[in-house]
Design an enzyme around this catalytic site. Structure first.
Site, mmCIF file in Angstrom:
data_model
loop_
_atom_site.group_PDB
_atom_site.id
_atom_site.type_symbol
_atom_site.label_atom_id
_atom_site.label_comp_id
_atom_site.label_asym_id
_atom_site.label_seq_id
_atom_site.Cartn_x
_atom_site.Cartn_y
_atom_site.Cartn_z
ATOM 1 N N PRO A 1 0.638 -1.355 -0.016
ATOM 2 C CA PRO A 1 -0.052 0.106 0.044
ATOM 3 C C PRO A 1 0.753 1.580 -0.067
ATOM 4 C CG PRO A 1 -0.733 -1.587 1.598
ATOM 5 C CD PRO A 1 0.447 -1.968 0.920
ATOM 6 N N GLU A 2 0.517 2.416 -0.593
ATOM 7 C CA GLU A 2 1.261 3.442 -0.805
ATOM 8 C C GLU A 2 0.666 4.481 0.546
ATOM 9 O OE1 GLU A 2 2.319 5.141 -4.457
ATOM 10 O OE2 GLU A 2 2.248 3.003 -5.460
ATOM 11 N N ARG B 1 12.462 -2.813 -9.044
ATOM 12 C CA ARG B 1 11.006 -2.391 -9.411
ATOM 13 C C ARG B 1 10.738 -2.165 -10.809
ATOM 14 N NH1 ARG B 1 8.166 -1.135 -4.585
ATOM 15 N NH2 ARG B 1 6.312 -1.330 -5.978
ATOM 16 N N LYS C 1 4.305 4.959 4.755
ATOM 17 C CA LYS C 1 3.825 3.580 4.826
ATOM 18 C C LYS C 1 3.614 3.117 6.245
ATOM 19 C CE LYS C 1 5.248 3.096 0.217
ATOM 20 N NZ LYS C 1 6.010 2.113 -0.827
#
Length: 268
Positions: free
Chosen positions: A2-3, A258, A52
């Site tokens: 989750p951001e 990423r 986060k």
């Protein structure tokens, strides 16, 4: 993972439902049982997010720190309680709802100084009123590292993940491989302002939407995005598809482990 907007939404929800009243705290799984026993029946004073990370504050030296990581989730339900299903690390029970936390990377009870140490190692969060963007700029302005990597470094800037990273660089027309020190101050200020606005929208609506009104499906006639992440975006998870602005093929490469998405034409 989750951001940052997701954690701020959770902090807001938990303040609304639980803060200011005693709560029951349990650990059906058992891994948080000792700490839960110290908190059970205490008043939850507040909840806040930094990047986060989520913090439930019960007192100056009783702060629950949660980092969801890749697999952690909160499940929110109205009372009455149900028998726990799955590995519930922490259950929070209030007057009208209960919340189950499963699979977090971190769920720990910290003292005040320990919690401050977590905050100290995080960069400024565009969603916090006490954020100091100058701290992030000081590191970016002298770095040879690409701006794409710097935006994902939580010690530089807290709360930005792969989606916001890709989208803000597209919206600002910046090649993601540009070294941080090659940016000028005005460009950084535009990135920060755009992130603050986009992430605040994420808190408000509960998803990441980054497409400007003139590029929405109802204006251009294209089909709406079909993706489990939801929201309308320019480049994220659109590799090989036409750019919504120029029509060029959206590019993809791996950067620091990423996936990095960008438009070679719009981000020269």
């Amino acid at each position: 993972m989750p951001e940052g907007h997701t954690l701020h939404r959770l902090a807001l929800l938990h303040r609304e439902r639980y803060a200011g009243a005693p709560v029951e705290v349990r650990s059906p799984q058992g891994r948080f049982a000792d700490s839960a026993s110290l908190l059970d029946g205490a008043v939850l004073r507040g909840a806040e997010a930094h990047g986060k990370h989520l913090f439930h504050v019960y007192g100056p030296d009783r702060i629950v720190h949660v980092h969801l990581g890749l697999y952690g989730t909160f499940a929110e339900s109205p009372l009455p309680e149900e028998t726990p299903r799955g590995q519930v690390r922490m259950r929070l029970v209030g007057a009208t709802h209960f919340t189950d936390l499963r699979g977090p990377t971190r769920c720990e009870l910290l003292t005040g100084p320990e919690a401050e140490a977590v905050h100290a190692r995080l960069g400024p969060d565009p969603l916090r009123s006490d954020a100091e963007p100058e701290r992030a700029w000081a590191r970016i302005a002298r770095s040879r590292t690409s701006i794409a990597a710097l935006l994902m470094d939580q010690g530089v800037l807290a709360g930005v993940g792969n989606v916001y990273r890709a989208e803000v660089l597209f919206r600002q027309g910046i090649d993601p491989r540009t070294p941080g020190r090659a940016l000028d101050r005005g460009t950084w200020e535009a990135i920060w302002a755009d992130l603050a606005e986009l992430m605040a929208d994420g808190v408000r609506i509960g998803r990441i939407d980054t497409v400007r009104p003139e590029h929405l499906p109802e204006v251009t006639g294209r089909a709406p995005r079909q993706d489990r992440h939801g929201g309308e975006v320019y480049v994220y998870r659109r590799a090989g598809m036409p750019c919504l602005v120029c029509g060029a093929e959206v590019a993809l490469e791996e950067l620091v482990g990423r996936k990095l998405y960008w438009c070679p034409t719009c981000q020269p």
